[in-house]
Design an enzyme around this catalytic site. Structure first.
Site, short mmCIF file in Angstrom:
data_model
loop_
_atom_site.label_atom_id
_atom_site.label_comp_id
_atom_site.label_asym_id
_atom_site.label_seq_id
_atom_site.Cartn_x
_atom_site.Cartn_y
_atom_site.Cartn_z
N GLY A 111 0.89 -1.26 0.13
CA GLY A 111 0.04 -0.05 -0.24
C GLY A 111 1.04 1.38 -0.12
N SER A 112 1.80 1.27 0.80
CA SER A 112 2.67 2.39 1.06
C SER A 112 3.65 2.80 -0.03
CB SER A 112 3.69 2.48 2.33
OG SER A 112 2.93 2.06 3.33
N ASP A 156 3.93 -9.56 7.66
CA ASP A 156 3.29 -10.80 7.02
C ASP A 156 4.37 -11.38 5.82
OD1 ASP A 156 1.36 -10.06 8.58
OD2 ASP A 156 0.23 -9.18 6.60
N ARG A 291 4.01 -8.04 16.48
CA ARG A 291 4.52 -6.98 15.77
C ARG A 291 5.51 -6.47 16.75
NH1 ARG A 291 2.50 -4.85 11.47
NH2 ARG A 291 0.30 -5.34 11.10
N ASN A 521 29.18 -21.32 11.68
CA ASN A 521 28.66 -21.06 10.45
C ASN A 521 30.18 -20.95 9.69
OD1 ASN A 521 26.84 -20.72 8.18
ND2 ASN A 521 26.98 -18.70 8.35
N MET A 562 32.06 -16.46 20.27
CA MET A 562 32.61 -17.63 19.56
C MET A 562 32.70 -17.59 18.11
SD MET A 562 30.42 -20.77 21.78
CE MET A 562 31.19 -21.00 23.08
N GLY A 563 32.99 -18.38 17.24
CA GLY A 563 32.89 -18.45 15.87
C GLY A 563 34.07 -19.09 15.60
P1 ADP Z 1 0.91 -1.23 3.99
O1 ADP Z 1 1.91 -0.29 3.35
O2 ADP Z 1 1.50 -1.88 5.22
O3 ADP Z 1 0.46 -1.96 2.89
P2 ADP Z 1 -1.51 0.45 3.73
O4 ADP Z 1 -2.21 -0.50 2.72
O5 ADP Z 1 -2.26 0.77 4.99
O6 ADP Z 1 -0.21 -0.37 4.37
O7 ADP Z 1 -0.78 1.65 3.12
C1 ADP Z 1 -0.45 2.59 4.10
C2 ADP Z 1 -0.60 4.02 3.54
O8 ADP Z 1 -0.09 4.17 1.88
C3 ADP Z 1 -2.04 4.34 3.47
O9 ADP Z 1 -2.67 4.87 4.44
C4 ADP Z 1 -2.09 5.50 2.34
O10 ADP Z 1 -1.71 6.70 2.93
C5 ADP Z 1 -1.02 4.84 1.39
N1 ADP Z 1 -1.50 4.06 0.29
C6 ADP Z 1 -1.98 3.01 0.16
N2 ADP Z 1 -2.48 2.74 -0.90
C7 ADP Z 1 -2.49 3.71 -1.68
C8 ADP Z 1 -2.94 4.29 -2.98
N3 ADP Z 1 -3.56 3.19 -3.66
N4 ADP Z 1 -2.83 5.38 -3.56
C9 ADP Z 1 -2.16 6.25 -2.62
N5 ADP Z 1 -1.76 6.09 -1.36
C10 ADP Z 1 -1.84 4.86 -1.00
#
Ligand code: ADP
Length: 730
Positions: A111-112, A156, A291, A521, A562-563
């Site tokens: 998402g980020s 995840d 987490r 190792n 160690m090692g």
């Molecule tokens: P992750 O990065 O862990 O997958 P999220 O999906 O909640 O987490 O995304 C985190 C943030 O990234 C969101 O709150 C938003 O600000 C931004 N983001 C996610 N998807 C989009 C998108 N399609 N367009 C723009 N910003 C996005």
């Protein structure tokens, strides 16, 4: 022609927090500063960029001091709705541009990184609009560019483009520790536990957690359940109970689904088992515990490598470079175009949603499929075939290493399931020569995944040519048709010796396979030996505690680890703890070097530093040993600082094996029997197996030993030495 050189980097952590994010930010900040760049920390993910002002602050070297061992993210993270809108992204663009930021390192999930990709795409337009409205002034003729490097931050492990994402290994630590604790109470009360772990679209944590903890069953989003899956589960539990297994753990990912696609709740499984089995069944939802806490050694090193690589990439390619994500593939930093990473990461969820489970599992990759198959085999109540293949001998040779038992469990079950009769030699080579062999059955190895040391006994013994007649006699007396030796240099040297004398002893002309297990190792043909990760985590958590005593004034700690002849533990512990100096056997120690180190310490303490950490491998130098270094530093440091020494000793070997070691042990153990089943060529009966990148491969023991630097008992090429400069820079 404009210059594309990056001038200022912004770094942010976004989406769900993941342990290890701090280490990544630290590496970005410090490597950026070293390159003469300005580095800005953006607080609370995209929200900080949208808000601007004091949410974006200039970072200094010391801004990231002491963050390495902290969980979560000190920059903060958030989900930001405004950033999903164009207007929000325009605000963010203005704030970043005003500070001269032309590159972003974004640590987060898909998402980020989707957000990052959009921002980079729209950047020129967003800024042109802002300029038209008088918010900013663009340089005439300039087409502004924003470079993006994404780093996979997600517990995840659901991001494409990296074998592991930042935080996943730590989350596994939490899961496996909790499962170990549940097992002890479950067996006391003959209970069944349904344990729910994170993973809405990804079963990685549940699958790896189940494999590592010896759970009885796993339910994950990528798996298509049979319409009557519950009958299989119930009958499997009944069989296991009849075979003497009194407790069970069912691992369920939060995104597991019924065959019709609807969510499958842990409570549904609980009700089912209570009704159908009549057992006391409890649900444990681990939730946010997964987490939390200090990042594992692996996550610290992974994040540090990726953070440093992000800056190196920006320096090399400049602000015009195409958005990308950096991950670790085959134990090396690898770059994936951001759009591909985002599309493929989301594709698994889409396949699951569409009911295409095969496609989803295929996207997860080969080792995911292999682990799923292995787990199904291990959770059978008994071997599926008759013992017709003859006798297989198992031993743990050399010093014990955490994870040996996990390996024994898997080798035993996979071998039994292939039709072998399994025997174990007690206390390694010595027991073997004394003819102390015992049968190992399916249920004998129950619960072994989590136990440290070796249940069958390990022992250091250097096999000599004079021992071979006796060895041949024992193998002949027990009609041993194959041998698997789990161990370190001793096991490898023993097979090498046997290979050299094979012609003289027909009873020794059977396939023999060594599985690498040594905390040092230091074995050829493998990137990792079983036990090294556990030892590293033991060291790193001890170092965290030592650092916590920093209330004391101006103190340098020299910690001996160690090692043996390999610097793996020292170097990785140094990277994971932010040690100032690391003394390795590969490099030795010189008086001149020590004097320079004292100078550096003096400067540090003069500038207000309160604690310094130096890591010393146990035999880095025969002359400058721990006490000598202490005395030199104390003398030369004068009144400026105190020196304390710590020898971590055997605590490094102890305790429950780490998840990584358990999984490595399981994978190598299963592959070992697979290799034996496929057969060895008559001219290469003695082999060793190892993990090379993602691939498990075997090689002739003589070829492997030829790769060793003999007097030093370590491979001539050690991959981790490529991280030496990184440790120095930070
Ligand atoms: P992750 O990065 O862990 O997958 P999220 O999906 O909640 O987490 O995304 C985190 C943030 O990234 C969101 O709150 C938003 O600000 C931004 N983001 C996610 N998807 C989009 C998108 N399609 N367009 C723009 N910003 C996005």
């Amino acid at each position: 022609m404009q210059s594309s050189k990056v001038k200022a980097i912004g770094v942010l952590t976004s989406g769900g927090d993941a342990p290890g994010m701090n280490a990544a930010v630290r590496a970005v900040v410090r490597m950026g500063l070293k390159q003469g760049l300005e580095v800005y920390g953006i607080q609370n993910g995209w929200q900080g960029a949208v808000t601007g002002g004091d949410r974006i602050t200039k970072m200094q070297w010391w801004s990231v001091g002491g963050v390495l061992q902290r969980g979560g993210t000190f920059l903060g993270t958030a989900r930001c709705q405004e950033f999903r809108e164009r207007e929000g992204r325009r605000q963010a663009a203005v704030h970043l541009y005003q500070l001269g930021i032309d590159a972003l390192v974004v640590i987060g999930g898909d998402g980020s990184l989707t957000g990052a990709r959009l921002l980079a795409e729209e950047w020129p337009e967003l800024l042109a609009e802002a300029a038209a409205q008088g918010q900013i002034t663009l340089v005439a003729g300039e087409t502004p560019r924003l470079a993006i490097v994404g780093l996979p931050g997600s517990i995840d492990n659901d991001t494409f483009g990296s074998d592991m994402s930042i935080g996943a290994d730590t989350a596994l630590h939490r899961i496996v520790t909790a499962a170990d604790q549940l097992v002890s109470t479950a067996s006391a009360h003959q209970r069944t536990f349904v344990m729910e772990v994170m993973g809405r679209n990804c079963g990685y944590l549940a699958l790896a957690g189940a494999l590592a903890s010896g759970a009885h069953w796993v339910l994950i989003p990528e798996q298509e359940l049979e319409p009557r899956w519950h009958q299989d589960l119930v009958s499997s539990l009944k069989q296991a109970r009849a075979a003497g297994r009194e407790h069970a753990i069912i691992m369920i990912a939060e995104g597991a689904r019924h065959p019709d696609g609807l969510p499958l709740e842990a409570s549904t499984v609980q009700e089912l088992l209570a009704k159908r089995l009549g057992t006391d069944t409890r649900v444990t939802v681990l939730g946010h515990v997964q987490r939390g806490g200090a990042p594992s050694a692996f996550d610290r090193v992974l994040s540090t490598r990726l953070g440093a690589a992000a800056v190196a990439d920006l320096m090399q390619h400049g602000a015009d470079m195409a958005p990308r994500m950096l991950g670790i593939i085959n134990n090396q930093v690898a770059s994936t175009p951001l759009h591909e990473m985002v599309e493929k990461s989301q594709a698994v969820a889409e396949r699951v949603e569409a009911g295409d489970y095969e496609g989803a599992v295929a996207l997860r990759g080969h080792s995911f499929q292999e682990q799923l198959r292995l787990l199904k085999l291990l959770t059978q109540a008994a071997p599926a075939v008759e013992a017709t293949r003859g006798n297989l001998l198992l031993l743990t040779a050399g010093h014990d290493a955490p994870g040996m038992n996990a390996c024994l469990r898997v080798v035993t079950r996979v071998a039994l399931n292939s039709g072998y009769q399994v025997w174990s030699a007690t206390y390694g080579c010595e027991g073997l020569l004394a003819g102390e062999l015992r049968p190992l059955g399916w249920m004998d190895v129950t619960g072994w995944s989590s136990r440290g040391g070796s249940e069958i006994g390990a022992g250091w013994y250097e096999l000599r040519a004079e021992d071979l007649p006796q060895l041949a006699a024992v193998l002949a007396a027990h009609a041993i048709g194959a041998v698997v030796a789990i161990g370190g240099v001793d096991a490898y040297s023993a097979l090498d010796l046997i290979a050299a004398h094979q012609a003289e002893y027909p009873a020794l002309q059977v396939p023999m396979l060594a599985i690498p297990a040594s905390i040092n190792n230091n074995l050829p043909g493998t990137d990792f030996a079983i036990g090294a990760d556990s030892a590293l985590n033991n060291i790193v958590s001890a170092l965290d505690k030592i650092k916590d005593t920093a209330g004391a004034n101006r103190r340098a700690f020299i910690v001996e680890v160690m090692g043996w002849h390999s610097g793996y533990l020292a170097l990785m512990a140094g990277l994971a703890s932010g040690a100032e100096q690391i003394y390795l056997p590969e490099e030795g120690i010189s008086l001149q070097g020590l004097m320079a180190d004292v100078q550096a310490l003096r400067q540090g303490f003069e500038r207000g530093k309160r604690l310094s950490l130096l890591i010393l491998n146990e035999i880095a130098s025969r002359t400058y040993d721990l006490d000598t270094i202490r005395r030199i530093m104390e003398e030369e440091g004068g009144d400026l600082f105190d020196v304390r020494t710590v020898i971590l000793g055997h605590l490094q070997r102890g305790g429950a094996p780490s998840p990584f070691d358990r999984i490595l042990a399981a994978r190598l153990g299963a592959a070992a029997i697979d290799h034996l089943n496929r057969g060895f060529a008559p001219d290469s009966l003695y082999r060793c197996i190892g993990l090379q990148g993602k691939r498990i491969a075997s090689m002739d023991i003589r070829e492997a030993m030829a790769q060793m630097d003999c007097p030093h008992e370590r491979p001539r090429q050690e991959w981790f030495m490529t991280l030496r400069d990184l440790a120095r820079s930070l």
